[in-house]
Enzyme design. Sequence first.
Site, PDB file in Angstrom:
ATOM      1  N   TYR A  16     -29.612 -27.076  68.192  1.00  9.89           N
ATOM      2  CA  TYR A  16     -31.016 -27.304  67.854  1.00  9.89           C
ATOM      3  C   TYR A  16     -31.434 -26.577  66.581  1.00  9.89           C
ATOM      4  O   TYR A  16     -32.437 -26.928  65.979  1.00  9.89           O
ATOM      5  CB  TYR A  16     -31.911 -26.893  69.022  1.00  9.89           C
ATOM      6  N   HIS A  36     -34.157 -37.682  77.631  1.00  7.85           N
ATOM      7  CA  HIS A  36     -33.422 -36.600  76.981  1.00  7.85           C
ATOM      8  C   HIS A  36     -33.965 -36.323  75.580  1.00  7.85           C
ATOM      9  O   HIS A  36     -33.838 -35.193  75.080  1.00  7.85           O
ATOM     10  CB  HIS A  36     -31.934 -36.947  76.909  1.00  7.85           C
ATOM     11  N   ARG A  41     -36.465 -33.741  75.998  1.00  5.82           N
ATOM     12  CA  ARG A  41     -35.809 -32.434  76.133  1.00  5.82           C
ATOM     13  C   ARG A  41     -35.423 -31.881  74.757  1.00  5.82           C
ATOM     14  O   ARG A  41     -35.632 -30.703  74.470  1.00  5.82           O
ATOM     15  CB  ARG A  41     -34.578 -32.582  77.021  1.00  5.82           C
ATOM     16  N   LYS A  89     -27.535 -28.043  86.565  1.00  4.45           N
ATOM     17  CA  LYS A  89     -26.143 -28.336  86.849  1.00  4.45           C
ATOM     18  C   LYS A  89     -25.551 -27.237  87.720  1.00  4.45           C
ATOM     19  O   LYS A  89     -25.804 -26.060  87.513  1.00  4.45           O
ATOM     20  CB  LYS A  89     -25.347 -28.462  85.544  1.00  4.45           C
ATOM     21  N   ARG A 149     -34.031 -31.768  82.489  1.00  4.20           N
ATOM     22  CA  ARG A 149     -33.239 -32.989  82.528  1.00  4.20           C
ATOM     23  C   ARG A 149     -33.926 -33.978  83.460  1.00  4.20           C
ATOM     24  O   ARG A 149     -34.631 -33.586  84.403  1.00  4.20           O
ATOM     25  CB  ARG A 149     -31.826 -32.696  83.041  1.00  4.20           C
ATOM     26  N   HIS A 206     -28.901 -23.762  79.703  1.00  5.03           N
ATOM     27  CA  HIS A 206     -27.573 -23.834  79.112  1.00  5.03           C
ATOM     28  C   HIS A 206     -26.767 -22.598  79.496  1.00  5.03           C
ATOM     29  O   HIS A 206     -27.271 -21.478  79.421  1.00  5.03           O
ATOM     30  CB  HIS A 206     -27.660 -23.909  77.584  1.00  5.03           C
TER      31      HIS A 206
END
Length: 306
Positions: free
Chosen positions: A287, A252, A255, A180, A156, A278
């Site tokens: 994806y 992004h 990414r 995150k 990110r 994730h």
Amino acid sequence: MEVVHVLPPAWVVAVDVFAVHLRDERMLAELTTAAYLRDVRQLAGFCAEFGIDGPAEVEHLVLRRWLGALAAESYARTSLARKTAAVRTFFALLLRKGMVATDPALHLGTPKVGRRLPKALRRDQVATLLTTPDPATPGGLRDRAALELLYASGARVSEIAGLDVDAVDLADATGRLFGKGSKERIVPLGEPACIAIERWLSHGRPLFAARSPSPCPALFLSRRGARFTAPDLRRMVRSTAGAAGLGVVTPHMLRHSYATHLLEGGADLRSVQELLGHVALSTTQIYTHVSRDHLRDSYNHAHPRA
């Protein structure tokens, strides 16, 4: 919807408790925390306008009316879904802490959100983007290294902006990212990214670092020697893509391209999940839809009865 700027004391206390929970206990990303707090304050303002001076007075129907009012103002479903999640988290916390007797958001439905397929660049477009910065200038060395790292790691933009020099191990060809919730993950880096970073560290970064009044540990520096921030990176990617004739490109999208190209190359979904950081596999599964055309081409080429 108008927001009451001065909230009743009970709401202020509850929002403060929620803020501490999000930042210190759940350790959510800064932007997510800010969005959740903004959503709850918006609810508090709505309630205060109708004489509801604290969360303990909120009933389920009030929450339904609040979301209905937002929908009438043409809020996007994605925004309504986030606001619903914020409110459900808020009241669940207050119930655990004994600040409300019942949870009015317990059975609050979440608006269905259509899943948008992420846009990915073709491999030749990525190659064009990565080779656009001028390696004869310090800024070009930095931009080339940052672009290579974005695509090589699938990171990110906030993760790249937060990197310090010691987070990249060129000898081991790995990078240490903090995603995150400050969760750490180690990602492999390809040779082109390592070469670009080494050139930036040797021939570009020292020139920018010398312009700063105090040392900055950041891997990527601005021309004044300060940390190259996430907004700086976004502007750089957009301007580089424009110069390359690629139209609008965001970090992004790199990414997305990283994940898509890995799957097209045969990587398994769980490996891509771990590389992207994730938590849920379902987040990564989007994806597989991006790669559907590639899979059909492979099928048509390989299956004897295609």
